[in-house]
Design an enzyme around this catalytic site. Structure first.
Site, short mmCIF file in Angstrom:
data_model
loop_
_atom_site.label_atom_id
_atom_site.label_comp_id
_atom_site.label_asym_id
_atom_site.label_seq_id
_atom_site.Cartn_x
_atom_site.Cartn_y
_atom_site.Cartn_z
N GLU A 1 0.83 -1.22 0.00
CA GLU A 1 0.00 0.00 0.00
C GLU A 1 0.86 1.26 0.00
O GLU A 1 2.09 1.20 0.15
CB GLU A 1 -0.95 -0.04 1.21
N GLU B 1 -1.84 -9.90 -6.24
CA GLU B 1 -1.84 -10.63 -7.52
C GLU B 1 -1.02 -9.89 -8.56
O GLU B 1 -0.25 -10.50 -9.32
CB GLU B 1 -3.27 -10.78 -8.07
#
Ligand code: THU
Length: 144
Positions: free
Chosen positions: A44, A55
């Site tokens: 993040e 992913e």
């Protein structure tokens, strides 16, 4: 190594999530045709919209090793972290977000395969095909 190991690898990779904002840890693993596994975890950013999903990180890492063409399956584990940082699984699996489905579409088309996606939950996993969770997708053929 096979799907079982790839599921474990995704679960373990959730421990390395950098998710101070959502506090939701995701690990992903791509299983390659020679049995090797490449992992990713969500990463993040204080500018929230810049955050990277697990992913996407795993798939881009595979590409960095010139292994995009070798991906046969993707595994995902997500949840709030336990004391070690691993995702605490619930009955509802973490499925790929819309953006990641589109990224997996690119891999599927490169491979000419409907990639299998395995999403861990508390009592096992759910297996999807990309075409099932992103029907009528836009892809490389549209822009060829
Ligand atoms: N996230 C993933 O890494 N993969 C998904 O498929 C769903 C969402 C991440 C993004 C963000 O860091 C956090 O989970 C909460 O949305």
């Amino acid at each position: 190594m096979g799907i079982k190991e790839a599921l474990e690898a995704a679960y373990d990779a959730s421990m390395h999530a950098y998710a101070p904002y959502s506090k939701y840890h995701v690990g992903a693993a791509v299983l390659l045709d020679d049995g090797s596994i490449i992992v990713g975890s969500n990463f993040e950013n204080a500018s929230y919209g810049l955050s990277l999903c697990a992913e996407a990180v795993a798939i881009a890492s595979a590409n960095s090793e010139s292994r995009l063409h070798n991906i046969i399956a993707i595994t995902i584990a997500g949840g709030k972290p336990d004391n070690d940082g691993r995702a605490m699984l619930t009955e509802i699996p973490c499925t790929p977000c819309g953006r990641c489905r589109q990224i997996i579409k690119e891999v599927s088309d490169v491979m000419d395969k409907d990639i299998a996606i395995y999403c861990l939950h508390q009592s096992g996993y759910r297996r999807y095909r990309l075409s099932e969770i992103l029907p009528d997708a836009f892809g490389p053929n549209n822009v060829a």
